[in-house]
Design a protein around this motif. Structure first.
Motif, mmCIF file in Angstrom:
data_model
loop_
_atom_site.group_PDB
_atom_site.id
_atom_site.type_symbol
_atom_site.label_atom_id
_atom_site.label_comp_id
_atom_site.label_asym_id
_atom_site.label_seq_id
_atom_site.Cartn_x
_atom_site.Cartn_y
_atom_site.Cartn_z
ATOM 1 N N GLN A 1 0.829 -1.205 0.000
ATOM 2 C CA GLN A 1 0.000 0.000 0.000
ATOM 3 C C GLN A 1 0.868 1.261 0.000
ATOM 4 O OE1 GLN A 1 -0.621 -2.752 2.109
ATOM 5 N NE2 GLN A 1 -2.062 -3.445 0.533
ATOM 6 N N ASP A 2 2.009 1.208 0.680
ATOM 7 C CA ASP A 2 2.944 2.335 0.651
ATOM 8 C C ASP A 2 3.448 2.570 -0.780
ATOM 9 O OD1 ASP A 2 2.799 2.708 3.429
ATOM 10 O OD2 ASP A 2 4.419 1.275 3.791
ATOM 11 N N ALA A 3 3.751 1.476 -1.473
ATOM 12 C CA ALA A 3 4.223 1.588 -2.853
ATOM 13 C C ALA A 3 3.132 2.151 -3.761
ATOM 14 C CB ALA A 3 4.682 0.223 -3.353
ATOM 15 N N MET A 4 1.891 1.712 -3.555
ATOM 16 C CA MET A 4 0.775 2.221 -4.349
ATOM 17 C C MET A 4 0.606 3.720 -4.146
ATOM 18 S SD MET A 4 -1.694 1.675 -6.488
ATOM 19 C CE MET A 4 -2.303 -0.018 -6.472
ATOM 20 N N ALA A 5 0.772 4.169 -2.917
ATOM 21 C CA ALA A 5 0.618 5.595 -2.621
ATOM 22 C C ALA A 5 1.669 6.429 -3.365
ATOM 23 C CB ALA A 5 0.732 5.825 -1.113
ATOM 24 N N ILE A 6 2.876 5.877 -3.530
ATOM 25 C CA ILE A 6 3.914 6.591 -4.271
ATOM 26 C C ILE A 6 3.537 6.715 -5.743
ATOM 27 C CG2 ILE A 6 6.301 6.426 -5.092
ATOM 28 C CD1 ILE A 6 6.955 5.157 -2.338
ATOM 29 N N LEU A 7 3.054 5.639 -6.322
ATOM 30 C CA LEU A 7 2.642 5.673 -7.727
ATOM 31 C C LEU A 7 1.519 6.681 -7.939
ATOM 32 C CD1 LEU A 7 2.745 1.855 -8.480
ATOM 33 C CD2 LEU A 7 4.312 3.575 -9.366
ATOM 34 N N GLU A 8 0.603 6.723 -7.004
ATOM 35 C CA GLU A 8 -0.515 7.672 -7.111
ATOM 36 C C GLU A 8 -0.021 9.104 -6.943
ATOM 37 O OE1 GLU A 8 -3.146 6.202 -4.119
ATOM 38 O OE2 GLU A 8 -4.056 4.700 -5.443
ATOM 39 N N ARG A 9 0.912 9.315 -6.028
ATOM 40 C CA ARG A 9 1.425 10.667 -5.779
ATOM 41 C C ARG A 9 2.079 11.254 -7.026
ATOM 42 N NH1 ARG A 9 5.470 12.772 -0.946
ATOM 43 N NH2 ARG A 9 5.963 14.784 -1.896
ATOM 44 N N TYR A 10 2.775 10.410 -7.789
ATOM 45 C CA TYR A 10 3.480 10.904 -8.971
ATOM 46 C C TYR A 10 2.680 10.688 -10.260
ATOM 47 C CZ TYR A 10 7.408 11.808 -5.943
ATOM 48 O OH TYR A 10 8.211 12.308 -4.948
ATOM 49 N N GLY A 11 1.432 10.315 -10.115
ATOM 50 C CA GLY A 11 0.540 10.222 -11.262
ATOM 51 C C GLY A 11 0.951 9.183 -12.284
ATOM 52 N N ILE A 12 1.460 8.066 -11.834
ATOM 53 C CA ILE A 12 1.930 7.021 -12.744
ATOM 54 C C ILE A 12 0.813 6.013 -13.008
ATOM 55 C CG2 ILE A 12 3.580 5.125 -13.009
ATOM 56 C CD1 ILE A 12 5.545 6.815 -11.362
ATOM 57 N N ASP A 13 0.446 5.879 -14.264
ATOM 58 C CA ASP A 13 -0.567 4.897 -14.654
ATOM 59 C C ASP A 13 0.022 3.496 -14.550
ATOM 60 O OD1 ASP A 13 -2.488 6.837 -15.248
ATOM 61 O OD2 ASP A 13 -1.744 7.075 -17.302
ATOM 62 N N ILE A 14 -0.766 2.570 -14.039
ATOM 63 C CA ILE A 14 -0.264 1.209 -13.865
ATOM 64 C C ILE A 14 -1.245 0.204 -14.449
ATOM 65 C CG2 ILE A 14 1.135 1.725 -11.835
ATOM 66 C CD1 ILE A 14 -1.139 0.657 -10.094
ATOM 67 N N PRO A 15 -0.749 -0.902 -14.994
ATOM 68 C CA PRO A 15 -1.620 -1.952 -15.510
ATOM 69 C C PRO A 15 -2.270 -2.745 -14.382
ATOM 70 C CG PRO A 15 0.666 -2.606 -15.725
ATOM 71 C CD PRO A 15 0.682 -1.182 -15.235
ATOM 72 N N ALA A 16 -3.254 -3.547 -14.738
ATOM 73 C CA ALA A 16 -4.003 -4.322 -13.745
ATOM 74 C C ALA A 16 -3.098 -5.263 -12.957
ATOM 75 C CB ALA A 16 -5.111 -5.106 -14.437
ATOM 76 N N SER A 17 -2.083 -5.828 -13.610
ATOM 77 C CA SER A 17 -1.202 -6.775 -12.920
ATOM 78 C C SER A 17 -0.420 -6.091 -11.803
ATOM 79 C CB SER A 17 -0.225 -7.404 -13.918
ATOM 80 O OG SER A 17 0.559 -6.389 -14.539
ATOM 81 N N VAL A 18 0.008 -4.842 -12.036
ATOM 82 C CA VAL A 18 0.733 -4.089 -11.005
ATOM 83 C C VAL A 18 -0.214 -3.724 -9.867
ATOM 84 C CG1 VAL A 18 1.954 -1.937 -10.512
ATOM 85 C CG2 VAL A 18 2.471 -3.227 -12.600
ATOM 86 N N ARG A 19 -1.421 -3.309 -10.235
ATOM 87 C CA ARG A 19 -2.403 -2.974 -9.197
ATOM 88 C C ARG A 19 -2.704 -4.192 -8.324
ATOM 89 N NH1 ARG A 19 -5.364 1.302 -8.411
ATOM 90 N NH2 ARG A 19 -4.697 2.143 -10.435
ATOM 91 N N ALA A 20 -2.813 -5.357 -8.954
ATOM 92 C CA ALA A 20 -3.095 -6.584 -8.192
ATOM 93 C C ALA A 20 -1.955 -6.906 -7.237
ATOM 94 C CB ALA A 20 -3.325 -7.747 -9.149
ATOM 95 N N ALA A 21 -0.708 -6.696 -7.701
ATOM 96 C CA ALA A 21 0.449 -6.987 -6.847
ATOM 97 C C ALA A 21 0.525 -6.056 -5.649
ATOM 98 C CB ALA A 21 1.736 -6.883 -7.666
ATOM 99 N N LEU A 22 -0.045 -4.848 -5.791
ATOM 100 C CA LEU A 22 0.060 -3.856 -4.726
ATOM 101 C C LEU A 22 -1.197 -3.721 -3.883
ATOM 102 C CD1 LEU A 22 2.018 -1.012 -6.567
ATOM 103 C CD2 LEU A 22 2.900 -2.854 -5.119
ATOM 104 N N THR A 23 -2.209 -4.490 -4.175
ATOM 105 C CA THR A 23 -3.427 -4.434 -3.363
ATOM 106 C C THR A 23 -3.645 -5.716 -2.568
ATOM 107 O OG1 THR A 23 -4.707 -5.116 -5.314
ATOM 108 C CG2 THR A 23 -4.602 -2.750 -4.834
ATOM 109 N N GLY A 24 -2.818 -6.728 -2.813
ATOM 110 C CA GLY A 24 -2.907 -7.955 -2.036
ATOM 111 C C GLY A 24 -2.051 -7.870 -0.787
ATOM 112 N N PRO A 25 -1.885 -8.983 -0.111
ATOM 113 C CA PRO A 25 -1.100 -8.989 1.131
ATOM 114 C C PRO A 25 0.393 -8.790 0.907
ATOM 115 C CG PRO A 25 -1.742 -11.214 0.526
ATOM 116 C CD PRO A 25 -2.456 -10.304 -0.425
ATOM 117 N N GLY A 26 0.829 -9.042 -0.330
ATOM 118 C CA GLY A 26 2.255 -8.871 -0.611
ATOM 119 C C GLY A 26 3.069 -10.050 -0.100
#
Length: 425
Positions: free
Chosen positions: A206-231
């Motif tokens: 979730q910390d990593a996802m917040a960084i991507l969102e802060r810098y406005g980086i578009d991500i594919p579904a596979s990256v979103r899935a990797a960052l929304t699960g338990p890790g």
């Protein structure tokens, strides 16, 4: 002083690089060659040179090291594989899979020596989950252009990988591991060097996802899935890291100190600033131009020239069509803000010989930089707006080109300030 300013500044940069050469510095941190099976693994722009230094001390070893194209070195036992940097490629992915298989063959009683330097983040390639190499490349390129500090970029990289954030070391358990590192990150945090493949990670997906969102980086579904699960992070106290010792044996502060020693011998008044500077290259340059002119204003005729040294890692948020390069962009912005101030010269280079995506270490400026640019019909303001500093300095024959330096302790910046000529103020 016997050297002219430009020559002296280049000598100082070369000295900073020389001190960080693994062939000169790594052996002192090696233990005696262990008994039993030894595996040497590594990744980074200095890793092949580090492997060469290990074999010079220990003799031929079994192992595999991944380095940047053009940075390979001859080794007798350790296999050297070259791959792409700063955007990963298939060669890096295949080599990383081979490295993981080698580590999984290690058992209790075996000894693993890990050689980690800057560049390992791109050279160790094992995408998490269902992320493809192409998707990993796209996200990595977006991060490089975003202006995000290296620490934030590396946090994202850890959570999109099956090898970073302690996972490489975990794969070697229960073997003992010594990781020798060359620091290229502000603050010399082992967890940030090469995205910490041998160091546990406390952050969350979730910390990593917040960084991507802060810098406005578009991500594919596979990256979103990797960052929304338990890790699948390897926590700092994970038992699989209990046999790991991480040692930073070379850091920017050592190289700045060596350059300072040489400068003092040349009669300069040396002032070492921060070795961990971060920030937008053009903004830091503006602040440094102001500092240099204020320093000069307080100098008297006959004073020794003053040298300001800093290190760290600056960034460029790409807005234009140029290829960026934080050291060249810093030098360009510095020249613009100095406005041809007499008696002030500077150099800004990356110690690995590669500034951003260009095979150029950086650039030098002098009081004539803007005048020469005007004579050659090169617009500094437009070059800065387009993030095109490398072409600007190429047109002025003011680039610093070293080729592979085989090490990496990040940015080296030096501003040399002479007293104002008599009659100027």
């Amino acid at each position: 002083m016997t050297d002219d300013s430009a020559t002296l500044l280049r000598r100082l940069f070369d000295r900073a690089v020389e001190v960080a050469d693994p062939m000169q510095s790594l052996a002192a941190s090696l233990p005696p060659r262990p008994e039993g099976r030894i595996l040497v693994i590594g990744a980074g722009k200095a890793s092949a040179r580090m492997a060469e230094a290990v074999e010079a001390a220990w003799g031929p070893c079994e192992g595999l090291v991944i380095t940047r194209y053009g940075y390979g070195r001859p080794c007798k036992g350790i296999r050297i594989i070259e791959a792409a940097h700063p955007v990963p490629d298939a060669a890096g992915q295949e080599a990383t899979a081979e490295m993981l298989a080698l580590l999984q063959s290690a058992g209790e009683g075996d000894f693993v020596l890990a050689l980690i330097s800057g560049g390992a983040s791109a050279l160790l390639v094992a995408p998490a989950g269902t992320i493809t190499l192409a998707e990993k490349q796209t996200v990595n390129q977006a991060l490089l252009s975003s202006g995000a500090p290296i620490g934030r970029m590396n946090m994202v990289r850890k959570h999109l990988s099956r090898v970073k954030g302690g996972r490489l070391a975990a794969a070697a358990y229960p073997a003992r591991m010594l990781a020798l590192m060359i620091s290229d990150v502000p603050g010399d945090d082992p967890a940030m060097i090469g995205s910490g493949p041998t160091v546990g990670e406390a952050s969350t997906p979730q910390d990593a996802m917040a960084i991507l969102e802060r810098y406005g980086i578009d991500i594919p579904a596979s990256v979103r899935a990797a960052l929304t699960g338990p890790g699948d992070v390897v926590a700092p106290r994970d038992p699989r890291l209990s046999h790991v010792q991480n040692v930073i044996y070379a850091a920017p502060s050592q190289s700045l100190a060596a350059a300072a020693e040489l400068a003092r011998a040349a009669g300069l008044d040396v002032r070492i600033g921060a070795d961990d500077l971060e920030g937008e290259a053009r903004d830091v340059a503006q602040a440094h131009a102001r500092q240099a002119m204020e320093t000069q204003a307080h100098m008297a005729q006959g004073d020794a020239p003053i040298l300001l040294l800093t290190g760290g890692e600056l960034t460029v948020t790409r807005q234009g069509a140029g290829i960026g390069g934080p050291n060249a962009e810093y030098a360009l912005a510095l020249a613009i803000h100095l406005k041809g101030a007499p008696g002030i010269h500077a150099i800004a280079c990356d110690t690995d010989g590669v500034d951003g995506a260009a095979e150029v270490a950086g650039a030098q400026i002098c009081p004539d930089t803007l005048r020469v640019a005007a004579q050659r019909d090169v617009d500094p303001a437009e070059a800065l707006a387009q993030n095109d500093a490398h072409n600007f300095f190429g047109a002025l024959d003011a680039q610093v080109i070293t080729g592979p330096t085989l090490t990496n302790i990040n940015d080296f910046r030096a501003i040399l300030i002479h007293p104002l000529p008599k009659g100027e103020s």
